[in-house]
Write an enzyme that holds these catalytic residues in place. Structure first.
Site, PDB file in Angstrom:
ATOM      1  N   LYS A 173       0.836  -1.212   0.000  1.00  0.00           N
ATOM      2  CA  LYS A 173       0.000   0.000   0.000  1.00  0.00           C
ATOM      3  C   LYS A 173       0.866   1.256   0.000  1.00  0.00           C
ATOM      4  O   LYS A 173       0.531   2.258  -0.646  1.00  0.00           O
ATOM      5  CB  LYS A 173      -0.929  -0.008   1.217  1.00  0.00           C
ATOM      6  CG  LYS A 173      -1.790   1.248   1.377  1.00  0.00           C
ATOM      7  CD  LYS A 173      -2.656   1.518   0.158  1.00  0.00           C
ATOM      8  CE  LYS A 173      -3.804   2.482   0.435  1.00  0.00           C
ATOM      9  NZ  LYS A 173      -3.449   3.750   1.035  1.00  0.00           N
ATOM     10  N   GLU A 180       0.931   6.683  -6.859  1.00  0.00           N
ATOM     11  CA  GLU A 180      -0.168   7.660  -6.966  1.00  0.00           C
ATOM     12  C   GLU A 180       0.373   9.084  -7.007  1.00  0.00           C
ATOM     13  O   GLU A 180      -0.087   9.916  -7.799  1.00  0.00           O
ATOM     14  CB  GLU A 180      -1.106   7.470  -5.773  1.00  0.00           C
ATOM     15  CG  GLU A 180      -2.270   8.409  -5.677  1.00  0.00           C
ATOM     16  CD  GLU A 180      -3.040   8.180  -4.395  1.00  0.00           C
ATOM     17  OE1 GLU A 180      -3.079   9.121  -3.575  1.00  0.00           O
ATOM     18  OE2 GLU A 180      -3.566   7.075  -4.195  1.00  0.00           O
TER      19      GLU A 180
END
Length: 304
Positions: A173, A180
């Site tokens: 993550k 991102e």
């Protein structure tokens, strides 16, 4: 299945809703009472404390934490360890550092309990679309969690997976969030270049809509960009100040520690820092150097 969920922020509360709507029993706890009352109206089981929450579960008990990374999660973890019994499961679905998750897994395992780290992505859209979940921890604990994971995911066999041992879920993550950062920065720079070409009078919203279908750069981030540009292409109500959640920093730190080059993610993080400066001393110094070696003009600072 039946489980407890602690932390009813935007993501936690919507996870409860998605679970309850699909037949799971969810006992909830939260620092303030309002969110408890809201999800209780929709079928969740309220509790008055963490101890009360645990008392309403059956073995093997599952307590899922959706709390801010750091001290808050640490405190709740220790309280859970005091309340739970061997064979029970503690899940951390927040954005904890994977090193903390590895350490916590050892502490929990020492009490013959299980610790599962779930890197969770989906934000406020997860209720309708489902959550992407990167899961780390022992096989036997994840099998107990499987019904909840399959419900929370976009589909039972899509959008979630067992990454590996404890810590691996939050590690993946972390990297996800670093990627991102880079994608967001690339979109932002590209649209700024197009906005600067004033003679073409480009409709940036139209361009975003064109790219959303068939283009190799289509993505959910582009969908969000299109929505923002539809409302106001000048983004006049938004200050040029960009925060970071911390995971981009952790990604850069890990890249450095492992001698892995990650220039795009690193620069994207640095650009967020740039956005927070009212006046950049570095930019001033760059202008002074350009004047010194090339005689380039300096734009004078405005004075009141």
């Amino acid at each position: 299945m039946k489980l407890g969920l602690v932390g009813l922020g935007k993501m936690g509360a919507n996870m409860v809703r998605r679970l309850v709507r699909n037949g799971h029993e969810v006992v909830v706890s939260n620092r303030s009472q309002g969110p408890i009352d809201e999800v209780a109206k929709e079928g969740a089981i309220p509790s008055t404390s963490l101890a009360d929450l645990v008392s309403k579960l059956e073995a093997p008990r599952v307590v899922w934490l959706m709390l801010p990374a750091g001290d808050v999660t640490e405190q709740h973890l220790h309280e859970c360890m005091d309340l739970l019994e061997p064979g029970d499961i503690i899940v951390d679905g927040g954005n904890s550092n994977f090193n903390d998750s590895m350490r916590r897994a050892e502490m929990v395992s020492a009490k013959d309990m299980h610790f599962v780290d779930v890197g969770t992505s989906g934000g406020i859209w997860g209720l309708a679309e489902g959550y992407s979940m990167m899961v780390g921890g022992p096989d036997e604990a994840i099998e107990v969690l499987r019904p909840a994971l399959e419900t929370l995911a976009p589909a039972p066999d899509l959008g979630w997976g067992h990454m590996g041992p404890s810590g691996s879920g939050h590690f993946v993550k972390m990297v996800h969030n670093g990627i991102e950062y880079g994608m967001m920065q690339a979109y932002a720079e590209g649209f700024e270049i197009m906005k600067a070409r004033e003679d073409f009078n480009l409709d940036l919203h139209q361009i975003a809509e064109v790219w959303r279908y068939g283009s190799v750069v289509r993505s959910w981030l582009l969908d969000l960009t299109a929505t923002a540009l539809e409302e106001d292409q000048d983004l006049s109500d938004i200050a040029p100040y960009v925060v970071d959640s911390g995971e981009g920093r952790w990604t850069v730190f890990e890249a450095i520690n492992m001698d892995v080059p990650a220039p795009v993610i690193t620069l994207a993080l640095q650009m967020r820092f740039v956005s927070r400066q009212d006046q950049s001393y570095a930019a001033k110094l760059l202008a002074a150097m350009r004047k010194g070696f090339g005689g380039h003009a300096i734009k004078k600072a405005q004075t009141d």
